[in-house]
Design an enzyme around this catalytic site. Structure first.
Site, PDB file in Angstrom:
ATOM      1  N   GLU A  95       0.854  -1.377  -0.374  1.00 14.24           N
ATOM      2  CA  GLU A  95      -0.559  -0.378   0.033  1.00 14.24           C
ATOM      3  C   GLU A  95       0.675   1.402  -0.036  1.00 14.24           C
ATOM      4  OE1 GLU A  95      -3.219  -0.094   2.848  1.00 14.24           O
ATOM      5  OE2 GLU A  95      -2.711   2.421   3.014  1.00 14.24           O
ATOM      6  N   LYS A 138      -7.153  -1.069  12.004  1.00 15.67           N
ATOM      7  CA  LYS A 138      -6.448  -1.458  10.708  1.00 15.67           C
ATOM      8  C   LYS A 138      -5.334  -0.805  10.196  1.00 15.67           C
ATOM      9  CE  LYS A 138      -5.996  -1.742   5.574  1.00 15.67           C
ATOM     10  NZ  LYS A 138      -4.686  -0.707   5.007  1.00 15.67           N
ATOM     11  N   ASP A 161       4.400 -15.173  11.610  1.00 13.36           N
ATOM     12  CA  ASP A 161       2.945 -15.235  10.921  1.00 13.36           C
ATOM     13  C   ASP A 161       2.257 -13.952  11.502  1.00 13.36           C
ATOM     14  OD1 ASP A 161       0.267 -16.208  11.841  1.00 13.36           O
ATOM     15  OD2 ASP A 161       1.213 -17.966  12.165  1.00 13.36           O
ATOM     16  N   HIS A 167      -1.743   9.180  -1.376  1.00 18.18           N
ATOM     17  CA  HIS A 167      -1.951   8.211  -1.793  1.00 18.18           C
ATOM     18  C   HIS A 167      -1.292   8.642  -3.459  1.00 18.18           C
ATOM     19  CE1 HIS A 167      -4.151   5.132   0.731  1.00 18.18           C
ATOM     20  NE2 HIS A 167      -3.470   5.919   1.621  1.00 18.18           N
TER      21      HIS A 167
END
Ligand code: MEV
Length: 442
Positions: free
Chosen positions: A100, A278, A294, A392
């Site tokens: 991202e 998130k 993991d 972005h």
């Protein structure tokens, strides 16, 4: 374990040590080769390690085939370095693997702002993981619980017999708890083994112990054991980070209040809390991927911990402190390891550990939680200011400019023009490339 970076972050590009720091202004402006050269000097990478990082596919097919079943190839992701991190007084270069745009830039920027009051401080509990043994068909569940507890020592000894090496290192099964649960299929007795896994993530050690003690629990209770498995709600293995951001860095009280209000939204609403968390995981998982962890276990643990009160909450808190500055904290489970798994097998994961300069799994967890807090701060700051689309868009614009045929400085010129116009599209990128080239720009 690879030798560590030893906190020798050197601001020098020509073998001249100017300063030991992870604070690297303009790191993003350097070419990939220049950035790698910086990391080489800072962390003492060998020529072979430098070559490994520059190679297009750095996981051999043989290694891939040993790691998983049915491998047909490998897939590369960008590995970036977040700069400016000061964690517990130590400068750290942070390797991050993520697809991202904006995440690495945001983390570096947040870390830079956080330096002014001494950076991020962290702490962690002992590395205790929980193993679960599910007992069914117990005639008297409460009596079974008492019997299991009465034989704790015997059960723990049997568990520890499975891993003498871990016990020698000071780890091993340290405690036992028993819970009687009402479930949709009836009552069950669940035994928890509390295992200090030291520098391992712990799944192998814990699962082996659970499987080993199951027959004994059946014999003691007359019940039937079904599941014997680690719990990813690693709430005995927590890492905590704390930071103070001076109000001046946020444009005064208003900036502080905006971030507190953004947190408050997450505290009041699970729909927002999921996105808030998130943002934390953007940072945590990127470092977890770089170091071969993991990451599904980390995700599962984080979200289960966020919901531990029965209500899904943000993992971090943002408050105003007595001086009117912003105080941020983050607490989350941290099931990470440095021995075993991909961390040991993947050469780039080993290299990432070297770049990070961590020597124990707990130290790695403390860096991860610090990155999570910085990433969370960066997201809230952007969201309460210009929004996240601008960042972005900038990167996306560069990608489009390059896809439209721009090279060198023309990439930035085309990208800047598109962002200025707020028209970040491939057709516009092509037009701009032609337009600027026809004016002789390169
Ligand atoms: C995007 O990957 C992460 C954010 O949505 C996090 C947040 O909203 O706090 C920006």
């Amino acid at each position: 374990m690879p030798s560590s970076c030893d906190n020798l972050i050197v601001r020098a590009f020509h073998d001249v040590i100017v300063e030991k720091t992870s604070r690297v202004p303009g790191f993003f402006k350097l070419s990939i080769a220049e950035r790698l050269e910086y990391v080489r000097k800072a962390c003492g990478l060998t020529p072979q390690e430098v070559e490994l990082l520059s190679k297009v596919g750095n996981l051999t097919l043989e290694t891939a085939d040993r790691m998983v079943e049915n491998a047909v190839g490998t897939m590369s992701y960008p590995l970036s370095i977040a700069v400016n991190f000061l964690v517990d007084g130590q400068d750290r270069l942070i390797p991050m693997v993520i697809e991202e745009p904006s995440v690495v830039a945001a983390a570096s920027n947040a870390a830079r702002i956080m330096r002014s009051k001494g950076g991020i401080t962290t702490e962690a509990t002992e590395p205790i993981m929980i193993g679960q043994v599910q007992l069914l068909d117990a005639k008297d569940p409460e009596a079974s619980k008492r019997v299991i507890l009465a034989h704790s020592e015997e059960i723990l000894k049997l568990a520890n017999d499975q891993d003498p090496f871990l016990t020698k290192l000071g780890g091993g099964a340290k405690g036992l708890e028993v819970r009687v649960l009402d479930s949709p299929t009836g009552r069950m007795v669940v035994t928890h083994l509390l295992v200090d896994v030291r520098d391992a993530m712990g799944a192998n050690a814990v699962n082996t112990m659970c499987e080993a003690v199951a027959p004994l629990i059946e014999r003691l209770t007359g019940g039937r054991v079904s599941l014997r498995i680690i719990s990813n709600l690693a709430d005995r293995r927590l890492a905590r980070a704390r930071v103070v951001v001076p109000k001046e860095e946020l444009g005064g009280e208003e900036g502080v209040n905006a971030i507190v209000e953004a947190w408050s939204f997450a505290a009041a609403d699970p729909y927002r809390a999921a996105t808030h968390n998130k943002g934390i995981m953007n940072g945590v998982i990127a470092v977890a991927l770089a170091t071969g962890q993991d990451h599904r276990a980390l995700e599962a643990g984080a979200h289960a911990y966020a919901a531990r009160t029965g209500r899904y909450l943000p993992l971090s808190t943002w408050q105003r402190n007595q001086d009117g500055d912003l105080l941020g904290t983050l607490e989350m489970p941290m099931a990470v390891g440095l021995v075993g798994g991909a961390t040991k097998v993947h050469p780039v994961a080993q290299l990432s550990v070297k770049i990070l300069g961590v020597r124990t799994a707990t130290e790695l967890g403390r860096v991860l939680v610090a990155v999570g807090l910085a990433q969370n701060f960066a997201a809230l700051r952007a969201l309460t200011k210009e929004g996240i689309q601008l960042g972005h868009m900038r990167l996306h614009a560069r990608n489009l400019a390059s896809a439209a045929g721009a090279e060198g400085e023309l990439i930035d010129k085309v990208a800047e023009a598109m962002v200025r116009e707020r028209m970040v599209r491939f057709d516009r990128a092509k037009e701009l490339v032609e337009e600027l080239r026809s004016r002789g720009e390169k």
